[in-house]
Scaffold this active site. Structure first.
Site, PDB file in Angstrom:
ATOM      1  N   CYS A  63       5.660  -7.295   7.471  1.00  0.00           N
ATOM      2  CA  CYS A  63       6.666  -6.829   8.431  1.00  0.00           C
ATOM      3  C   CYS A  63       6.900  -7.918   9.468  1.00  0.00           C
ATOM      4  O   CYS A  63       5.974  -8.614   9.848  1.00  0.00           O
ATOM      5  CB  CYS A  63       6.169  -5.552   9.114  1.00  0.00           C
ATOM      6  SG  CYS A  63       7.378  -4.828  10.226  1.00  0.00           S
ATOM      7  N   ASN A  78      -5.442   4.317  14.808  1.00  0.00           N
ATOM      8  CA  ASN A  78      -6.496   3.823  13.916  1.00  0.00           C
ATOM      9  C   ASN A  78      -6.920   2.455  14.428  1.00  0.00           C
ATOM     10  O   ASN A  78      -6.083   1.556  14.506  1.00  0.00           O
ATOM     11  CB  ASN A  78      -5.951   3.642  12.500  1.00  0.00           C
ATOM     12  CG  ASN A  78      -5.852   4.953  11.769  1.00  0.00           C
ATOM     13  OD1 ASN A  78      -6.807   5.714  11.710  1.00  0.00           O
ATOM     14  ND2 ASN A  78      -4.680   5.234  11.239  1.00  0.00           N
ATOM     15  N   SER A 132       9.357   5.429  16.132  1.00  0.00           N
ATOM     16  CA  SER A 132       8.045   5.023  16.635  1.00  0.00           C
ATOM     17  C   SER A 132       8.218   4.582  18.078  1.00  0.00           C
ATOM     18  O   SER A 132       8.666   3.475  18.342  1.00  0.00           O
ATOM     19  CB  SER A 132       7.499   3.868  15.793  1.00  0.00           C
ATOM     20  OG  SER A 132       7.248   4.324  14.494  1.00  0.00           O
ATOM     21  N   LEU A 133       7.905   5.478  18.986  1.00  0.00           N
ATOM     22  CA  LEU A 133       8.186   5.213  20.398  1.00  0.00           C
ATOM     23  C   LEU A 133       6.994   4.535  21.086  1.00  0.00           C
ATOM     24  O   LEU A 133       7.115   3.436  21.607  1.00  0.00           O
ATOM     25  CB  LEU A 133       8.554   6.536  21.088  1.00  0.00           C
ATOM     26  CG  LEU A 133       9.299   6.411  22.405  1.00  0.00           C
ATOM     27  CD1 LEU A 133      10.642   5.731  22.217  1.00  0.00           C
ATOM     28  CD2 LEU A 133       9.500   7.787  23.041  1.00  0.00           C
ATOM     29  N   HIS A 134       5.871   5.223  21.112  1.00  0.00           N
ATOM     30  CA  HIS A 134       4.585   4.656  21.555  1.00  0.00           C
ATOM     31  C   HIS A 134       4.497   4.221  23.009  1.00  0.00           C
ATOM     32  O   HIS A 134       3.440   3.758  23.457  1.00  0.00           O
ATOM     33  CB  HIS A 134       4.154   3.474  20.680  1.00  0.00           C
ATOM     34  CG  HIS A 134       4.175   3.745  19.212  1.00  0.00           C
ATOM     35  ND1 HIS A 134       3.732   4.920  18.667  1.00  0.00           N
ATOM     36  CD2 HIS A 134       4.594   3.000  18.172  1.00  0.00           C
ATOM     37  CE1 HIS A 134       3.879   4.878  17.358  1.00  0.00           C
ATOM     38  NE2 HIS A 134       4.409   3.720  17.033  1.00  0.00           N
ATOM     39  N   GLY A 158       5.937  -2.229   6.413  1.00  0.00           N
ATOM     40  CA  GLY A 158       7.309  -2.707   6.541  1.00  0.00           C
ATOM     41  C   GLY A 158       8.188  -1.848   7.425  1.00  0.00           C
ATOM     42  O   GLY A 158       7.847  -0.708   7.756  1.00  0.00           O
ATOM     43  N   GLU A 159       9.313  -2.423   7.812  1.00  0.00           N
ATOM     44  CA  GLU A 159      10.287  -1.726   8.651  1.00  0.00           C
ATOM     45  C   GLU A 159      11.512  -1.393   7.774  1.00  0.00           C
ATOM     46  O   GLU A 159      12.273  -2.283   7.417  1.00  0.00           O
ATOM     47  CB  GLU A 159      10.662  -2.641   9.831  1.00  0.00           C
ATOM     48  CG  GLU A 159      11.857  -2.196  10.636  1.00  0.00           C
ATOM     49  CD  GLU A 159      11.856  -0.731  11.060  1.00  0.00           C
ATOM     50  OE1 GLU A 159      10.871  -0.266  11.653  1.00  0.00           O
ATOM     51  OE2 GLU A 159      12.858  -0.044  10.774  1.00  0.00           O
ATOM     52  N   CYS A 208      -2.462   1.589   8.001  1.00  0.00           N
ATOM     53  CA  CYS A 208      -1.422   0.805   7.346  1.00  0.00           C
ATOM     54  C   CYS A 208      -1.698  -0.701   7.383  1.00  0.00           C
ATOM     55  O   CYS A 208      -1.817  -1.298   8.428  1.00  0.00           O
ATOM     56  CB  CYS A 208      -0.128   1.159   8.068  1.00  0.00           C
ATOM     57  SG  CYS A 208       1.205   0.023   7.909  1.00  0.00           S
ATOM     58  N   GLU A 251       0.823  -1.213   0.000  1.00  0.00           N
ATOM     59  CA  GLU A 251       0.000   0.000   0.000  1.00  0.00           C
ATOM     60  C   GLU A 251       0.857   1.263   0.000  1.00  0.00           C
ATOM     61  O   GLU A 251       1.986   1.250   0.474  1.00  0.00           O
ATOM     62  CB  GLU A 251      -0.860   0.036   1.273  1.00  0.00           C
ATOM     63  CG  GLU A 251      -1.836  -1.098   1.350  1.00  0.00           C
ATOM     64  CD  GLU A 251      -2.619  -1.100   2.658  1.00  0.00           C
ATOM     65  OE1 GLU A 251      -3.312  -2.088   2.900  1.00  0.00           O
ATOM     66  OE2 GLU A 251      -2.536  -0.120   3.417  1.00  0.00           O
ATOM     67  N   CYS A 283       4.262  -5.469  15.845  1.00  0.00           N
ATOM     68  CA  CYS A 283       3.668  -4.536  16.808  1.00  0.00           C
ATOM     69  C   CYS A 283       2.178  -4.853  16.947  1.00  0.00           C
ATOM     70  O   CYS A 283       1.495  -5.094  15.955  1.00  0.00           O
ATOM     71  CB  CYS A 283       3.872  -3.093  16.363  1.00  0.00           C
ATOM     72  SG  CYS A 283       5.608  -2.680  16.133  1.00  0.00           S
ATOM     73  N   CYS A 332       3.383   8.407   1.130  1.00  0.00           N
ATOM     74  CA  CYS A 332       3.851   7.465   2.141  1.00  0.00           C
ATOM     75  C   CYS A 332       3.969   6.102   1.462  1.00  0.00           C
ATOM     76  O   CYS A 332       2.973   5.572   0.977  1.00  0.00           O
ATOM     77  CB  CYS A 332       2.812   7.446   3.264  1.00  0.00           C
ATOM     78  SG  CYS A 332       3.094   6.176   4.481  1.00  0.00           S
ATOM     79  N   CYS A 351      -0.726  -2.825  15.042  1.00  0.00           N
ATOM     80  CA  CYS A 351      -0.500  -2.538  13.620  1.00  0.00           C
ATOM     81  C   CYS A 351      -1.039  -3.656  12.736  1.00  0.00           C
ATOM     82  O   CYS A 351      -0.724  -4.833  12.939  1.00  0.00           O
ATOM     83  CB  CYS A 351       0.996  -2.357  13.398  1.00  0.00           C
ATOM     84  SG  CYS A 351       1.446  -2.220  11.661  1.00  0.00           S
TER      85      CYS A 351
END
Ligand code: SAH
Ligand code: SF4
Length: 344
Positions: free
Chosen positions: A112, A290, A214-216, A159-160, A333, A92, A116, A105, A119
């Site tokens: 991935c 999301n 990406s801390l979160h 993906g990472e 995503c 995507e 996470c 983006c 995600c």
């Protein structure tokens, strides 16, 4: 013989290969121009002789990103693409319009490995790395589809990126090359869940791109729970790498913080985040989560997000709540792909 991926070559590499094929080096420039325009077949290279096109076909393939599905937001015109790759895999990308131009983006892997918990991509597993050419193709297809020139790129799709380090570095070299698409590093952001050894490597490349972390979460206990990568590289090692990165590059680091209801959105979390980021030249992007299908987490309420932002501000942390573009075509995503696979 396996066909070579022609669009992942630099102009210099292409020139060498073309002369090995017994053709004049300047032909490489012509071919390179076509490839950067995003043409999908060798037959579209109209200033190349038919016999040479045949020779190219015998040696090379053009890796494309073909539009499989497309969703356009009625609210702000944001477009979400599902692209089909040469081997039938899907990724995507999202095209957004800002005052200063278009930003896309793009994805860096099919799926991935990082898993996470919040995600959709993380939930669908990993298939393969994208080629540098397939990252370029996402941008080119979107440009052609809308007859526009894209000025900003974020590596924040599926993906990472730092788990596909070599291909991402080659892509960055190609996309920023004045001979190629010529999109400057200052117009590119790369987002990572925190692969620490690769953050050091990236710092040593001294590129002018924007690094997003990406801390979160604000401590290992919470971060371990939602991001498995933290069990390999903990917060202390991540923050240390961030300091190294900003010392080396003198660039401000962006921290992504997805607001998850009851998990990381309390006043105490905001205070802890301020302590963690002390002394780092940073900017925090708060992203209302999301909600994903069959997910165990939910988005924080507006009130909690507002409160969280206030506490950060009080503690001197530079933070903004990310504007949600394309809210009606949602699909955070990875969700569009999951739907396509399930035939919906
Ligand atoms: N793998 C990289 C880049 C792709 S993910 C990374 O993790 O940084 C891009 C961003 O989307 C990350 O900040 C990620 O944490 C965030 N994200 C993933 N799922 C999300 C969701 N359901 N809601 C909001 N943000 C999400
Ligand atoms: Fe992978 Fe990023 Fe999703 Fe984590 S958030 S699973 S690293 S794509």
């Amino acid at each position: 013989m396996e066909l070579k991926d022609i669009k992942s070559l630099t102009l210099y590499e292409l020139e060498n290969e073309i002369s090995e094929l017994g053709e004049r080096g300047y032909r490489a420039k012509q071919i390179y121009r076509w490839l950067n325009l995003g043409i999908k077949t060798f037959d579209e290279m109209t200033d190349i002789s038919k016999s040479f096109r045949e020779k190219l076909k015998q040696n090379y393939m053009i890796a494309n990103a073909d539009i499989e599905r497309k969703l356009v937001s009625n609210i702000d015109g944001t477009i979400k693409y599902l692209f089909k790759l040469y081997d039938g895999e899907y990724v995507e990308a999202v095209l957004m319009k800002y005052n200063h131009g278009y930003s896309i983006c793009i994805s860096t892997q099919v799926g991935c490995k990082m898993g996470c918990k919040f995600c959709a991509t993380g939930k669908s597993g990993f298939s393969r790395n994208l080629l540098p050419s397939e990252m370029l193709a996402q941008i080119q297809t979107a440009q052609i589809d809308n007859d526009i020139r894209i000025s900003n790129i974020v590596l924040m799709g599926m993906g990472e990126p730092l788990d596909n380090y070599d291909n991402v570095m080659k892509f960055l070299l190609l996309v920023s090359s004045p001979d190629g698409m010529n999109i400057g590093m200052r117009h590119i952001s790369l987002s990572t869940c925190g692969i620490v050894d690769k953050i050091y490597a990236l710092a040593d490349e001294k590129m002018q791109l924007t690094l997003s972390i990406s801390l979160h979460a604000t401590n290992d206990k919470k971060r371990n729970e939602i991001m498995p990568i933290n069990q390999k590289w903990n917060m202390e090692s991540l923050i240390k790498a961030c300091r190294y990165y900003s010392n080396k590059t003198r660039r401000r680091i962006s921290f992504e913080y997805t607001m998850i209801n009851g998990v990381n959105d309390s006043e105490e979390d905001a205070k802890e985040l301020s302590r963690v980021l002390k002394g780092i030249i940073s900017h925090v992007n708060l992203i209302p989560m999301n909600n994903i299908e069959n997910g165990q987490y939910n988005r924080s309420s507006k009130k909690r997000i507002e409160n969280f932002t206030k506490v950060l501000e009080k503690n001197g942390v530079n933070a903004t709540v990310r504007r949600t573009l394309g809210a009606d075509i949602n699909a955070s995503c990875g969700q569009l792909k999951r739907r396509a696979q399930q035939g919906r």
